[in-house]
Write an enzyme that holds these catalytic residues in place. Structure first.
Site, mmCIF file in Angstrom:
data_model
loop_
_atom_site.group_PDB
_atom_site.id
_atom_site.type_symbol
_atom_site.label_atom_id
_atom_site.label_comp_id
_atom_site.label_asym_id
_atom_site.label_seq_id
_atom_site.Cartn_x
_atom_site.Cartn_y
_atom_site.Cartn_z
ATOM 1 N N ARG A 86 0.838 -1.197 0.000
ATOM 2 C CA ARG A 86 0.000 0.000 0.000
ATOM 3 C C ARG A 86 0.873 1.248 0.000
ATOM 4 O O ARG A 86 1.021 1.926 -1.006
ATOM 5 C CB ARG A 86 -0.961 -0.013 1.208
ATOM 6 C CG ARG A 86 -2.150 0.951 1.050
ATOM 7 C CD ARG A 86 -1.845 2.402 1.386
ATOM 8 N NE ARG A 86 -1.444 2.626 2.763
ATOM 9 C CZ ARG A 86 -1.035 3.812 3.215
ATOM 10 N NH1 ARG A 86 -0.961 4.856 2.398
ATOM 11 N NH2 ARG A 86 -0.655 3.948 4.479
ATOM 12 N N GLU B 107 -3.393 11.038 10.434
ATOM 13 C CA GLU B 107 -2.493 11.602 9.431
ATOM 14 C C GLU B 107 -1.887 12.915 9.922
ATOM 15 O O GLU B 107 -2.571 13.758 10.486
ATOM 16 C CB GLU B 107 -3.251 11.835 8.115
ATOM 17 C CG GLU B 107 -2.341 12.260 6.978
ATOM 18 C CD GLU B 107 -3.088 12.532 5.688
ATOM 19 O OE1 GLU B 107 -2.434 12.532 4.634
ATOM 20 O OE2 GLU B 107 -4.313 12.734 5.727
#
Length: 505
Positions: free
Chosen positions: A14, A144
């Site tokens: 990923r 994030e």
């Protein structure tokens, strides 16, 4: 001492695929997923981002079908988004059971990218988690830009964590998204969080922009993280992610209180396969997996290795399915050459070993790479040169090859102390050399042998272009004999073979 278990999550398929120019095919993803889980024995793999493409959907479905047959579906994870359930519908089609939900870990990202308040963001996250629960999908949450969040908006981070810790979340994942943390900050930020939420499973996801990915990962473990995100060969966006092989070696050698499941002996194999699939070569000096990292070049190091392994450290190549090598070149000493001879089952006396060593140093000075497979040919050439008294010496020559003109050679040579110079042309550089040579010997009223056969080869098994061997068969008074020349240049090796012929006659 009871060891603390750390989960290793590999995200090569990923996050590693975000390396510029890298895209795994369906079959490559499936192959790597199997290898990572079954042979390398990572605890979890992150295999894709939801909604990317039909090809990605097909790849994930293949992986999840296989994982289901192996009863390890909960070890396969997919990155998802806060998008009203679109990602979750995609996951259902793909057969995935664990989502890694991407959310905002800094107030800066939340304000300027999403343009939402914390309360709005938290509400949508709660709805997404609830929706996943209803579909039988487990949730891990990414924060994030968490590292910048801790630097610039820690109040927001802790408010968000207060919210998350009461949600049905399995893991909270702390990414250094832009690779900006120092080891001191990694230790400080994670210690604060683990101390406040000791029951929560936190993962650390390090990037390598300042080449601090491994150091930050080490500090994250010491600060109490329970999981790490790594990639094979450190693949990933920009400078990449914390590299699997280096982190595993650091944990095994410097953190004896930590237990990981990784099979060290498979690291090199997986690294090579990822390199082959991506087309991205592994730097030769990359720790653990680079071609040169278990190669001793200096002769003094090879000598020390023969004397109680003085230049060994704990990174023994056998741990990683590799072997130690001893390079051959201008810094090679006799010990380097003896190590290579041992592998070939060859022995030389002290005098011959000195001659071979000197020849290898000469090649190294010319920036030529010499391999173990070249050694028998160097030995043959050097020992053959000592089997006759050298009365004819090719002192110097100029070989020219110009468009529209015949190749020519100017030759200077010494025969029994007398110097001769001649110039000649020919159909090629070696033919011109032979024509100049014939002029020299004609002046001495000596006929040269007839060239019967001329063959050029590189040593079989050699993976370098350092050497080529020219084998020339001569006929003299009805008797055939062979001489060999060895050099990095084909014409020069032929000239060396010819010089041997001159001394034999």
């Amino acid at each position: 001492m009871t060891k603390r278990k750390i989960e290793i999550m590999d995200t090569t398929l990923r996050d590693g695929e975000q390396t510029s120019g890298v895209s795994f095919s369906v079959s490559e993803k499936l192959t790597l997923a199997k290898l990572l889980l079954e042979e390398l024995k990572v605890d979890r793999i992150e295999v894709a981002s939801a909604r990317v493409s039909d090809g990605e959907l097909h790849a994930v479905r293949q992986i999840t079908d296989w994982a289901k047959s192996k009863t390890c579906s909960d070890r396969v994870e997919v990155l998802t988004f806060v998008d009203g359930g679109v990602s979750l519908n995609w996951m259902e089609q793909a057969g995935a059971k664990v989502q890694n939900l991407l959310t905002k870990g800094s107030l800066n990202h939340l304000t300027y990218q999403l343009k939402k308040t914390p309360d709005q963001h938290f509400k949508e996250i709660a709805e997404t988690i609830s929706l996943a629960l209803g579909k039988g999908i487990k949730t891990n949450v990414y924060l994030e830009d968490w590292s910048n969040g801790m630097r610039n908006s820690p109040e927001y981070v802790f408010r968000y964590l207060d919210f998350l810790t009461v949600q049905p979340v399995h893991r909270i994942m702390l990414p250094d998204t832009l690779g900006i943390l120092t080891p001191l900050e990694s230790a400080d930020f994670i210690s604060q969080i683990v101390k406040k939420y000791p029951q929560i499973h936190f993962d650390f996801h390090g990037h390598n922009d300042y080449d601090l990915g491994v150091a930050n990962t080490m500090e994250a473990i010491n600060a109490g993280c329970r999981g790490l995100h790594l990639t094979v060969n450190g693949m990933g966006e920009r400078a990449g992610n914390a590299p699997m092989a280096s982190v595993v070696a650091v944990i095994n050698d410097f953190l004896p209180h930590i237990d990981i499941s990784i099979n060290e002996s498979s690291l090199f194999k997986v690294s090579k396969l990822v390199s082959a699939f991506t087309g991205f070569g592994i730097p030769v000096n990359k720790p653990i997996v680079g071609d040169n990292v278990f190669t001793q070049t200096a002769g003094i190091h090879a000598d020390g290795d023969s004397k109680n392994n003085l230049y060994f450290n704990n990174l023994l190549p056998e741990r990683f399915g590799r072997k130690r090598k001893y390079a051959l070149g201008k810094t090679s000493g006799k010990a380097n050459i003896q190590k290579n001879l041992q592998e070939l089952g060859l022995t030389l006396n002290e005098e011959d070993l000195k001659k071979v060593t000197q020849r290898i140093i000469e090649l190294g000075d010319k920036k030529e790479k010499v391999t173990k497979d070249d050694l028998p040919y160097i030995i043959s050439d050097v020992l053959d040169s000592g089997s006759y008294q050298q009365k004819a010496i090719v002192k110097s020559y100029v070989l020219t090859h110009s468009k529209g003109l015949k190749p020519s050679t100017t030759l200077s040579m010494e025969i029994e102390g007398e110097t001769f110079e001649e110039h000649a042309q020919g159909d090629g550089q070696y033919d011109a050399f032979m024509n100049a040579l014939r002029k020299v010997y004609r002046s001495k009223k000596i006929h040269l042998p007839l060239l019967v056969d001329y063959a050029v080869r590189i040593p079989p098994g050699s993976n370098s272009d350092a050497l080529c061997e020219t084998i020339i068969t001569w006929e003299n008074n009805g008797r055939e004999f062979i001489t060999r020349g060895l050099d990095s240049d084909q014409t020069v090796s032929a000239i060396k073979a010819t010089e041997k012929m001159l001394n034999i006659i």
